[in-house]
Motif scaffolding. Structure first.
Motif, PDB file in Angstrom:
ATOM      1  N   LEU A   1     -71.403  50.521 -74.243  1.00  0.00           N
ATOM      2  CA  LEU A   1     -72.737  51.006 -74.883  1.00  0.00           C
ATOM      3  C   LEU A   1     -72.303  52.435 -75.384  1.00  0.00           C
ATOM      4  O   LEU A   1     -71.505  53.298 -74.595  1.00  0.00           O
ATOM      5  CB  LEU A   1     -73.640  51.170 -73.516  1.00  0.00           C
ATOM      6  N   ALA A   2     -73.140  52.848 -76.154  1.00  0.00           N
ATOM      7  CA  ALA A   2     -73.032  54.189 -76.515  1.00  0.00           C
ATOM      8  C   ALA A   2     -72.706  55.428 -75.811  1.00  0.00           C
ATOM      9  O   ALA A   2     -71.995  56.465 -75.748  1.00  0.00           O
ATOM     10  CB  ALA A   2     -73.882  54.583 -78.168  1.00  0.00           C
ATOM     11  N   ILE A   3     -73.669  55.408 -74.904  1.00  0.00           N
ATOM     12  CA  ILE A   3     -73.822  56.398 -73.791  1.00  0.00           C
ATOM     13  C   ILE A   3     -72.970  56.430 -72.992  1.00  0.00           C
ATOM     14  O   ILE A   3     -72.419  57.653 -72.491  1.00  0.00           O
ATOM     15  CB  ILE A   3     -75.416  56.168 -72.861  1.00  0.00           C
ATOM     16  N   VAL A   4     -72.336  55.516 -72.623  1.00  0.00           N
ATOM     17  CA  VAL A   4     -70.636  55.364 -71.773  1.00  0.00           C
ATOM     18  C   VAL A   4     -69.642  56.129 -72.558  1.00  0.00           C
ATOM     19  O   VAL A   4     -69.061  56.914 -72.081  1.00  0.00           O
ATOM     20  CB  VAL A   4     -70.564  54.131 -71.351  1.00  0.00           C
ATOM     21  N   LEU A   5     -69.698  55.707 -73.880  1.00  0.00           N
ATOM     22  CA  LEU A   5     -68.520  56.137 -74.602  1.00  0.00           C
ATOM     23  C   LEU A   5     -68.668  57.679 -75.048  1.00  0.00           C
ATOM     24  O   LEU A   5     -67.751  58.451 -74.892  1.00  0.00           O
ATOM     25  CB  LEU A   5     -68.746  55.506 -75.805  1.00  0.00           C
ATOM     26  N   GLU A   6     -69.755  57.942 -74.846  1.00  0.00           N
ATOM     27  CA  GLU A   6     -70.137  59.487 -75.314  1.00  0.00           C
ATOM     28  C   GLU A   6     -69.887  60.298 -74.180  1.00  0.00           C
ATOM     29  O   GLU A   6     -69.202  61.406 -74.060  1.00  0.00           O
ATOM     30  CB  GLU A   6     -71.498  59.837 -75.462  1.00  0.00           C
ATOM     31  N   ALA A   7     -70.066  59.891 -72.744  1.00  0.00           N
ATOM     32  CA  ALA A   7     -70.164  60.596 -71.582  1.00  0.00           C
ATOM     33  C   ALA A   7     -68.579  60.650 -71.117  1.00  0.00           C
ATOM     34  O   ALA A   7     -68.133  61.687 -70.851  1.00  0.00           O
ATOM     35  CB  ALA A   7     -70.966  59.557 -70.420  1.00  0.00           C
ATOM     36  N   VAL A   8     -67.868  59.617 -71.522  1.00  0.00           N
ATOM     37  CA  VAL A   8     -66.425  59.572 -71.220  1.00  0.00           C
ATOM     38  C   VAL A   8     -65.745  60.647 -72.006  1.00  0.00           C
ATOM     39  O   VAL A   8     -64.799  61.502 -71.395  1.00  0.00           O
ATOM     40  CB  VAL A   8     -65.891  58.333 -71.414  1.00  0.00           C
ATOM     41  N   GLY A   9     -66.242  60.944 -73.149  1.00  0.00           N
ATOM     42  CA  GLY A   9     -65.492  61.969 -73.825  1.00  0.00           C
ATOM     43  C   GLY A   9     -65.949  63.275 -73.765  1.00  0.00           C
ATOM     44  O   GLY A   9     -65.542  64.424 -74.328  1.00  0.00           O
TER      45      GLY A   9
END
Length: 206
Positions: A150-158
């Protein structure tokens, strides 16, 4: 699910502080309160006002909890042996939505609540969709396989603006987090100073 009654940016402006340390916080541009009279609210606070603000800031930080929810957690903190303020912070940090936020699986505490509600999280392999679920020491929290892209997860990790605290062992390649211990106030990476001792004083007098 707790209904959030005010926008997260208004919480920052109401407190006059960037309480989550976000780069986009409006407090970075204007340090007065929201509304047409915001610029005139500069009066010196009474002791009651200082204690109330400390409570509202801590309550707002964890997703603007309702007073009923927050008062119940405070009551539990009071019953635990030891410093009530420290116990309060420990209980708040054990909330599942707080763990998800601290592990950087989502960008905000509000997103964490929604993420848990929508069934994207497991605890020890079992799906849990209750944001207030209390994690225990040794529990392993994970993003479900179908939710990892999910985009929200990929964004948060970075995100570079937050670090993972040392009471969590996080593997971002597997999107898992182990809750190793209940933190003290000094362990929690608040972006601004939190004063749970003032919250204790507030409830002692009211």
């Amino acid at each position: 699910m707790t209904k959030r009654t005010s926008a997260k940016y208004k919480i920052d402006r109401r407190m006059g502080e960037n309480i989550w340390g976000r780069a986009k916080s409006p407090v970075n541009r204007r340090d007065y309160g929201p509304g047409q009279h915001g610029q005139r609210r500069k009066t010196k606070l009474s002791d009651f006002g200082i204690q109330l603000r400390a409570k509202q800031k801590l309550k707002g930080y964890y997703g603007d909890l309702t007073e009923k929810q927050f008062r119940r957690i405070y009551g539990e903190a009071e019953r635990i042996k030891g410093d009530t303020g420290e116990n309060l912070v420990g209980l708040l940090e054990r909330r599942l939505d707080a763990v998800i936020y601290r592990a950087k699986f989502v960008p905000t505490i509000f997103a964490a609540r929604q993420f848990v509600n929508h069934g994207h999280i497991t605890v020890n392999g079992q799906r849990v969709n209750i944001p207030s679920y209390r994690v225990k020491e040794g529990d392993v929290v994970a993003v479900r396989d179908k939710s990892k892209q999910l985009a929200i997860v990929l964004e948060a990790v970075g995100l570079a603006e937050r670090d993972v605290p040392d009471y969590l062992e996080v593997d971002h390649s597997k999107l898992t987090a182990s809750f190793t211990r209940t933190p003290s106030l000094a362990d929690v990476p608040y972006a601004v100073q939190m004063e749970p001792n003032l919250v204790v004083e507030f409830y002692a007098k009211n």
